[in-house]
Design a protein around this motif. Structure first.
Motif, PDB file in Angstrom:
ATOM      1  N   MET A   1       0.966  -1.283  -0.045  1.00 53.22           N
ATOM      2  CA  MET A   1      -0.033   0.115  -0.122  1.00 53.22           C
ATOM      3  C   MET A   1       0.862   1.409   0.081  1.00 53.22           C
ATOM      4  SD  MET A   1      -2.943   1.126   2.572  1.00 53.22           S
ATOM      5  CE  MET A   1      -2.378   2.182   3.752  1.00 53.22           C
ATOM      6  N   ILE A   2       1.856   1.191   0.844  1.00 54.66           N
ATOM      7  CA  ILE A   2       2.912   2.392   0.815  1.00 54.66           C
ATOM      8  C   ILE A   2       4.099   2.066   0.412  1.00 54.66           C
ATOM      9  CG2 ILE A   2       4.034   4.345   2.163  1.00 54.66           C
ATOM     10  CD1 ILE A   2       1.431   4.246   4.116  1.00 54.66           C
ATOM     11  N   ASN A   3       5.064   2.378  -0.530  1.00 56.64           N
ATOM     12  CA  ASN A   3       6.164   1.978  -0.829  1.00 56.64           C
ATOM     13  C   ASN A   3       7.344   2.557   0.092  1.00 56.64           C
ATOM     14  OD1 ASN A   3       5.668   0.036  -2.857  1.00 56.64           O
ATOM     15  ND2 ASN A   3       5.261   1.930  -4.387  1.00 56.64           N
ATOM     16  N   TYR A  34      -7.621  11.472   1.271  1.00 56.85           N
ATOM     17  CA  TYR A  34      -7.573  10.749   0.168  1.00 56.85           C
ATOM     18  C   TYR A  34      -6.770  11.658  -1.172  1.00 56.85           C
ATOM     19  CZ  TYR A  34     -10.821   7.412   2.259  1.00 56.85           C
ATOM     20  OH  TYR A  34     -11.331   6.671   2.924  1.00 56.85           O
ATOM     21  N   LYS A  35      -6.915  12.707  -0.896  1.00 55.92           N
ATOM     22  CA  LYS A  35      -6.319  13.284  -2.097  1.00 55.92           C
ATOM     23  C   LYS A  35      -4.904  13.400  -1.877  1.00 55.92           C
ATOM     24  CE  LYS A  35      -9.332  17.105  -3.726  1.00 55.92           C
ATOM     25  NZ  LYS A  35      -9.900  18.319  -3.188  1.00 55.92           N
ATOM     26  N   LEU A  36      -4.458  13.642  -0.699  1.00 55.21           N
ATOM     27  CA  LEU A  36      -2.914  13.715  -0.123  1.00 55.21           C
ATOM     28  C   LEU A  36      -2.185  12.405  -0.528  1.00 55.21           C
ATOM     29  CD1 LEU A  36      -0.397  14.870   0.982  1.00 55.21           C
ATOM     30  CD2 LEU A  36      -1.114  14.648   3.090  1.00 55.21           C
ATOM     31  N   ALA A  37      -3.216  11.231  -0.338  1.00 53.92           N
ATOM     32  CA  ALA A  37      -2.819   9.763  -0.091  1.00 53.92           C
ATOM     33  C   ALA A  37      -2.516   9.409  -1.642  1.00 53.92           C
ATOM     34  CB  ALA A  37      -3.511   9.084   0.291  1.00 53.92           C
ATOM     35  N   GLU A  38      -3.121  10.081  -2.444  1.00 54.89           N
ATOM     36  CA  GLU A  38      -2.926  10.132  -4.104  1.00 54.89           C
ATOM     37  C   GLU A  38      -1.743  10.783  -4.592  1.00 54.89           C
ATOM     38  OE1 GLU A  38      -6.535  10.794  -6.320  1.00 54.89           O
ATOM     39  OE2 GLU A  38      -5.267  11.020  -8.231  1.00 54.89           O
ATOM     40  N   GLU A  39      -1.611  11.840  -3.893  1.00 53.78           N
ATOM     41  CA  GLU A  39      -0.208  12.635  -4.283  1.00 53.78           C
ATOM     42  C   GLU A  39       0.850  11.734  -4.029  1.00 53.78           C
ATOM     43  OE1 GLU A  39      -0.186  16.648  -2.722  1.00 53.78           O
ATOM     44  OE2 GLU A  39      -2.375  16.815  -3.263  1.00 53.78           O
ATOM     45  N   GLY A  41       1.097   8.692  -3.825  1.00 54.90           N
ATOM     46  CA  GLY A  41       1.302   7.339  -4.317  1.00 54.90           C
ATOM     47  C   GLY A  41       0.721   6.177  -3.281  1.00 54.90           C
ATOM     48  N   ILE A  42      -0.072   6.475  -2.592  1.00 60.62           N
ATOM     49  CA  ILE A  42      -0.675   5.608  -1.471  1.00 60.62           C
ATOM     50  C   ILE A  42      -1.921   5.029  -2.027  1.00 60.62           C
ATOM     51  CG2 ILE A  42      -1.313   5.290   0.880  1.00 60.62           C
ATOM     52  CD1 ILE A  42       0.613   7.507   1.634  1.00 60.62           C
ATOM     53  N   GLU A  94       9.249   6.572   5.151  1.00 62.38           N
ATOM     54  CA  GLU A  94       9.338   7.614   4.166  1.00 62.38           C
ATOM     55  C   GLU A  94       8.658   7.057   2.987  1.00 62.38           C
ATOM     56  OE1 GLU A  94      13.198   8.072   4.060  1.00 62.38           O
ATOM     57  OE2 GLU A  94      13.246   7.826   6.435  1.00 62.38           O
ATOM     58  N   THR A  95       7.907   7.781   2.307  1.00 61.19           N
ATOM     59  CA  THR A  95       7.509   7.438   0.782  1.00 61.19           C
ATOM     60  C   THR A  95       7.585   8.690  -0.093  1.00 61.19           C
ATOM     61  OG1 THR A  95       5.747   6.236  -0.393  1.00 61.19           O
ATOM     62  CG2 THR A  95       5.073   7.891   1.022  1.00 61.19           C
ATOM     63  N   LYS A  96       8.052   8.403  -1.186  1.00 61.57           N
ATOM     64  CA  LYS A  96       8.293   9.520  -2.031  1.00 61.57           C
ATOM     65  C   LYS A  96       9.182  10.722  -1.461  1.00 61.57           C
ATOM     66  CE  LYS A  96       4.932   9.023  -5.892  1.00 61.57           C
ATOM     67  NZ  LYS A  96       3.782   9.618  -6.255  1.00 61.57           N
ATOM     68  N   GLY A  97      10.004  10.428  -0.495  1.00 61.32           N
ATOM     69  CA  GLY A  97      10.871  11.561   0.179  1.00 61.32           C
ATOM     70  C   GLY A  97       9.952  12.115   1.444  1.00 61.32           C
ATOM     71  N   PHE A  98       8.894  11.692   1.364  1.00 61.85           N
ATOM     72  CA  PHE A  98       8.196  12.260   2.671  1.00 61.85           C
ATOM     73  C   PHE A  98       7.954  11.396   3.706  1.00 61.85           C
ATOM     74  CE2 PHE A  98       6.685  14.832  -0.654  1.00 61.85           C
ATOM     75  CZ  PHE A  98       6.507  16.116  -0.326  1.00 61.85           C
TER      76      PHE A  98
END
Ligand code: AMP
Ligand code: MG
Length: 461
Positions: A1-3, A34-39, A41-42, A94-98
């Protein structure tokens, strides 16, 4: 779900302590972004709300996640504490640097006497405030999820508990540097600096360049806060972000009526973090970072100090300049104009006018509608100098109509405590577009009545 990437947990062991989240078997979902999750990539498409509640309260540890509490020190109200650390926060990874971090997930190595948990009120506050700040174009941590634990926490009295999931460019703080510097652990100090450079300032090629980049990012952040009437309230060095983002929404507040030396925080007895002190405090915090970097700058301490002095000369001027620039933009002036800025702000202060609405209604004032602006000699003086030079057409995209006002945040919290979610949803909705008139939810622009006024704010604990 989260890389998960987990660069932080690959750092030396002194940087953190592993931690297991507390058990919250009855957790349920209050809000999910949900919007942030999409940004990020979750992918949550296959997850129910119940599953999200389990994940974002730490009950289910996702594959690749290694929960940990970060070590840091910090100056709290000017007093140095060599070890603070995440006492109620857990970095999931962390995911996508966050960073994805739980707040209120239970005790850690750094909890000292605390329970590592959070009451629901501060969770709701941070959810609303941090998302509003993002929409107001302020660099900030963001809100991914809010979970009800459906168990009490004990503060002055029993309160419902919550877990907040925050997303950040990183949680590196000036206090993280102080942790290693105060232990004279120069090896890890260097590891930390290299890590911070790689993550946030990849163009910096020396400790001095790194320092200057952090200083610039923080100067910009403080100027943005000031231009919005935002008071952080607890600018301790452990809340002073290396990435230049707003972290820690404890006792912060947006001002209603303008007062240059306004203080909200109940614990800020001396007004150290008063509204217009935020510039000087930013500088103070940067100097604390500079001190930490001395051994990395030059083996000769005196030389290191002169290099720092030389390279940070610009800072006081820069912060003030940026603040003036932003106020002039808010007035629709083509060039930064200190005199007009000051004239308008002192007019607001003398007449106890609402900061946000007084800027928002400037186009009306320009066109002769002076409703809400008491007619004083100072107003006339301002108008006679401002009208000939101001351009007010674009001002509604600079001066917001809606901000998360304290009394409204409090009402939302009270409503949620009563089981009513409508005001929370509405407040988040109106703050998604803070610059656009919203007919249905326009009451969110209203300043508090005397009875509604919140005069003091408290830390999250
Ligand atoms: P803050 O006020 O959030 O900046 O926190 C200051 C310090 O107190 C940090 O080290 C926190 O981790 C710690 N702390 C705050 N609340 C709690 C709590 N409920 N349990 C344990 N530690 C806490
Ligand atoms: Mg903090």
């Amino acid at each position: 779900m989260i890389n998960f990437e987990n660069t932080y947990s690959n750092l030396p062991e002194e940087f953190y302590e592993k931690a297991d989240p507390a058990s919250f078997p009855k957790a349920s979902l209050l809000a999910f972004n949900y919007k942030l999750a999409e940004e990020l990539g979750i992918d949550v498409s296959s997850k129910s709300e119940a599953q999200l509640a389990m994940i974002f309260s730490g009950q289910e540890i996702l594959e690749g996640s290694e929960p940990l509490a970060m070590a840091y020190a910090g100056h709290q109200f000017g007093h140095f504490v060599p070890q603070l650390g995440d006492g109620r926060a857990l970095l999931l990874g962390e995911t996508k640097g966050f960073d994805i971090q739980l707040k209120g997930g239970g005790r850690t190595f750094f909890s000292r006497g605390g329970d590592g948990k959070s009451a629901l009120g501060p969770v709701i506050r941070e959810y609303i405030l941090s998302e509003a700040m993002h929409q107001l174009k302020v660099p900030t941590t963001r809100a991914l999820a809010a979970v009800l634990t459906n168990e009490p926490v004990y503060r002055q009295e029993a309160e419902p508990g919550g877990v907040f999931t925050r997303v950040a460019k990183s949680h590196l703080r000036v206090g993280t540097f102080q942790f290693f510097a105060s232990r004279q652990d120069h090896k890890n100090l260097k590891v930390l600096m290299d890590y911070a450079i790689k993550r946030h300032y990849p163009k910096a090629t020396s400790p001095i360049e790194f320092l200057v980049e952090v200083a610039k990012a923080q100067a910009e952040l403080t100027a943005i806060w000031t231009s919005l009437g935002f008071i952080h309230g607890v600018m301790n060095t452990d809340n002073s972000s290396i990435a230049g983002i707003t972290i820690d929404y404890g006792p912060c507040a947006f001002m209603d009526e303008y007062k240059a030396q306004k203080v909200f925080s109940s614990i800020d007895r001396n007004g150290r973090y008063a509204f217009m002190n935020q510039g000087p405090i930013t500088q103070w915090n940067i100097l604390r970072l500079a001190e930490c970097l001395i051994p990395l700058i030059d083996p000769d301490e005196n030389k290191a100090v002169s290099k720092i002095e030389e390279s940070l000369k610009f800072l006081p001027g820069l912060i003030q300049e940026k603040i003036e620039e932003k106020f002039s933009e808010k007035l629709g002036l083509p060039d930064s104009n200190r005199i007009l800025n000051h004239l308008f702000l002192s007019y607001l202060e003398e007449n106890q006018l609402d900061f946000t609405l007084s800027f928002r209604n400037l186009p009306e004032l320009f066109n002769g509608d002076s409703k809400g602006y008491p007619d004083t000699e100072k107003l006339q003086r301002f108008l006679s100098e401002w009208r000939p030079v101001a351009k007010t057409k674009e001002l509604h995209s600079i001066n917001p109509l809606y901000i998360p006002r304290n009394h409204q945040v409090q009402r939302v919290i009270d409503d949620i405590y009563k089981g009513q979610l409508d005001s929370f949803k509405n407040m988040n909705k109106v703050l998604e577009n803070p610059y656009s008139f919203n007919q249905e939810l326009d009451h969110f622009k209203e300043p508090p009545t005397n009875e509604q006024r919140v005069t003091e704010t408290f830390c999250g604990t």
